[in-house]
Design a protein around this motif. Structure first.
Motif, PDB file in Angstrom:
ATOM      1  N   LEU A  46      -0.190  -6.591  -5.772  1.00  0.00           N
ATOM      2  CA  LEU A  46      -0.416  -5.744  -4.600  1.00  0.00           C
ATOM      3  C   LEU A  46       0.029  -4.310  -4.853  1.00  0.00           C
ATOM      4  O   LEU A  46      -0.659  -3.354  -4.469  1.00  0.00           O
ATOM      5  N   PHE A  47       1.164  -4.140  -5.515  1.00  0.00           N
ATOM      6  CA  PHE A  47       1.654  -2.789  -5.818  1.00  0.00           C
ATOM      7  C   PHE A  47       0.742  -2.080  -6.824  1.00  0.00           C
ATOM      8  O   PHE A  47       0.656  -0.843  -6.825  1.00  0.00           O
ATOM      9  N   ASN A  48       0.076  -2.838  -7.672  1.00  0.00           N
ATOM     10  CA  ASN A  48      -0.883  -2.225  -8.596  1.00  0.00           C
ATOM     11  C   ASN A  48      -2.060  -1.604  -7.834  1.00  0.00           C
ATOM     12  O   ASN A  48      -2.639  -0.611  -8.267  1.00  0.00           O
ATOM     13  N   LYS A  49      -2.380  -2.194  -6.680  1.00  0.00           N
ATOM     14  CA  LYS A  49      -3.496  -1.696  -5.874  1.00  0.00           C
ATOM     15  C   LYS A  49      -3.051  -0.598  -4.912  1.00  0.00           C
ATOM     16  O   LYS A  49      -3.768   0.382  -4.703  1.00  0.00           O
ATOM     17  N   THR A  50      -1.880  -0.777  -4.289  1.00  0.00           N
ATOM     18  CA  THR A  50      -1.349   0.208  -3.332  1.00  0.00           C
ATOM     19  C   THR A  50       0.098   0.515  -3.698  1.00  0.00           C
ATOM     20  O   THR A  50       1.017  -0.132  -3.183  1.00  0.00           O
ATOM     21  N   PRO A  51       0.331   1.473  -4.582  1.00  0.00           N
ATOM     22  CA  PRO A  51       1.658   1.727  -5.152  1.00  0.00           C
ATOM     23  C   PRO A  51       2.738   2.147  -4.163  1.00  0.00           C
ATOM     24  O   PRO A  51       3.925   1.932  -4.432  1.00  0.00           O
ATOM     25  N   ASP A  52       2.372   2.722  -3.036  1.00  0.00           N
ATOM     26  CA  ASP A  52       3.383   3.244  -2.118  1.00  0.00           C
ATOM     27  C   ASP A  52       3.948   2.190  -1.173  1.00  0.00           C
ATOM     28  O   ASP A  52       5.124   2.238  -0.822  1.00  0.00           O
ATOM     29  N   SER A  53       3.128   1.255  -0.752  1.00  0.00           N
ATOM     30  CA  SER A  53       3.575   0.207   0.171  1.00  0.00           C
ATOM     31  C   SER A  53       2.562  -0.927   0.184  1.00  0.00           C
ATOM     32  O   SER A  53       1.359  -0.694   0.090  1.00  0.00           O
TER      33      SER A  53
END
Length: 466
Positions: free
Chosen positions: A102-109
């Motif tokens: 998930l962080f690979n797709k949306t690094p900020d949150s």
């Protein structure tokens, strides 16, 4: 969302009521609505913020009891309940992979507030990747938690994660089954590799379960690289089947499907509570295990940061600690499910309801191994894949070959059976490149082919020696 709906519904109802009152003009009706509107907006905002999203491998009983107790604590201290959304992908290993993807797709949150449970290795990984938020708990709570237990840190020195409870890793066994089979009670990890236990050992897949991964890691550190793999292969040879979850392994042991199994303390104690200590036993192998914190950490970009911080504060409070150790239905304990976990706070063991019982105190454990948690964290993923490719994915063939190897005196065949295609010095190279999918798949395929060829060779050599 629920708060916004409440606002609209209430305004609509008030408007309808006012319309029925002939004496009220439309102007007065609107005035009343305008006066009440800010109040409902405030209610809406407060209610919308009273939420928490947690990803956790903890079982249903923990989720139910901790959510209920936290809500009581939050209402008492802050006046409002909190709606908790629980997420689980099947176990610690799967939860960690899910969060990283998930962080690979949306690094900020990623819209998740907390990672809760699964030991400490996942938190070391998450911290190294910058996926945790720092939070220092109040000093009065921090001073209640010792920095270490049996040599293992109880919380991160930079305050990115905190141990909540302590876990012990050992062997659950069914006394009735072992007595019926005239087998000795296990005392060490090696005991489970005794050929007498053939097809009577319960085991699980570390690629899905963090607690099962932990026991393989303990074996490798307790015995060393080469001897550790020998113990793993011999236990696998005696394993009836590999399940995906640690809880299933424990249940199979209590049902008599297997006689003994790798097991974390909480699942073992739960089965002993249900079936009685006269029927079930649990042992922490002396000088061959560790006490490990089960931790919690706030994820980067947590949308409900303040509530997440309060949740950690609750878990490390007196009320949030003693609930893990008390039996269901007792004062201050859980209502429906006993949690059977060990508190991370030493003062809890001095509570009158705990002190004069036979409950184990992890701070008094003697003979724990010198556990390298940094090494364990770095090699977590490739060790899981090694065990998968060398052992679990070829288990039926491995089990068949083990029935031959365990009865032979041929040292060459035994040496071949216990061989692995990775030297200890190669580990650093592997963990530094394991996030590369091409690199990872190359080695998994290579190891799988190695196992397939190894077992085929032993079968052929066995025919020659005969």
């Amino acid at each position: 969302m629920r708060g916004s709906f409440l606002l609209l519904a209430t305004c609509h109802l008030l408007f309808a009521i006012c319309q029925k009152e002939e004496k009220l003009s439309i102007i007065n009706t609107m005035k009343k609505l305008l006066v009440l509107l800010p109040l409902f907006i405030i209610v809406s905002v407060v209610r919308a913020g009273e939420k928490l999203v947690i990803i956790s491998p903890h079982w249903e009983g923990v989720r139910i009891e901790i959510e209920d107790a936290f809500n009581q604590w939050h209402i008492k201290n802050y006046g409002t309940p909190v709606e908790i959304e629980w997420i689980d992908q099947g176990g610690t290993s799967d939860d960690l992979k899910f969060v990283e993807s998930l962080f690979n797709k949306t690094p900020d949150s990623i819209g998740i507030d907390l990672f809760f449970g699964g030991g400490i290795s996942p938190y070391i990984t998450l911290k190294e990747k910058g996926l945790l938020q720092r939070y220092k708990i109040p000093e009065e709570l921090l001073k209640k938690v010792p920095p270490r237990c049996a040599g293992i840190p109880n919380y991160d020195k930079d305050f990115y994660w905190y141990g909540v409870i302590l876990s012990g890793f050992g062997i659950l066994y069914n006394r009735k089954v072992l007595d019926y089979l005239s087998l000795p009670y296990p005392k060490t990890w090696e005991s489970l590799g005794n050929p007498q236990y053939y097809s009577w050992v319960g085991n699980g897949d570390p690629r899905h379960s963090g607690s099962l991964h932990m026991m393989y890691e303990i074996i490798l550190q307790a015995y060393g690289w080469e001897k550790g793999w020998e113990v793993i292969f011999s236990i696998a040879g005696n394993t009836k089947t590999f399940t995906a979850s640690a809880s299933s392994v424990a249940k199979n042991t209590s049902l008599g499907e297997v006689a003994a199994s790798l097991c974390i303390d909480s699942y073992a104690l739960a089965q002993i509570e249900v079936n009685g200590p006269e029927n079930m036993g649990f042992i922490l192998p002396e000088n061959l295990t560790v006490i490990n914190p089960d931790a919690i950490g706030i994820l980067k970009g947590a949308p409900n940061l303040k509530i997440a911080q309060r949740f950690i504060n609750y878990l490390l409070s007196y009320e949030g600690q003693i609930i893990w150790m008390k039996k269901k239905g007792t004062e201050g304990g859980p209502k429906k499910y006993s949690l059977n976990r060990f508190s991370i706070r030493p003062d809890i063991y001095e509570d009158p309801s705990i002190k004069n019982t036979e409950i184990f105190n992890p701070y008094k454990l003697k003979g724990a191994i010198n556990y390298d948690f940094d090494l364990a964290s770095k090699r977590w993923n490739f060790i899981n894949d090694m065990i998968g490719a060398l052992v679990i994915d070829h288990h039926q063939k491995l089990k068949k070959i083990w029935s031959i190897i365990s009865e032979t005196d041929n040292e060459n065949l035994k040496k071949l059976f216990f061989s692995v295609p990775v030297e200890e010095k190669m580990q650093k190279f592997l963990w530094e490149n394991w996030n590369n999918p091409v690199f990872r798949n190359h080695y998994i395929n290579e190891w799988s082919n190695f196992s397939r060829e190894k077992f085929r060779s032993i079968e052929n050599l066995t025919k020659i020696y005969r």
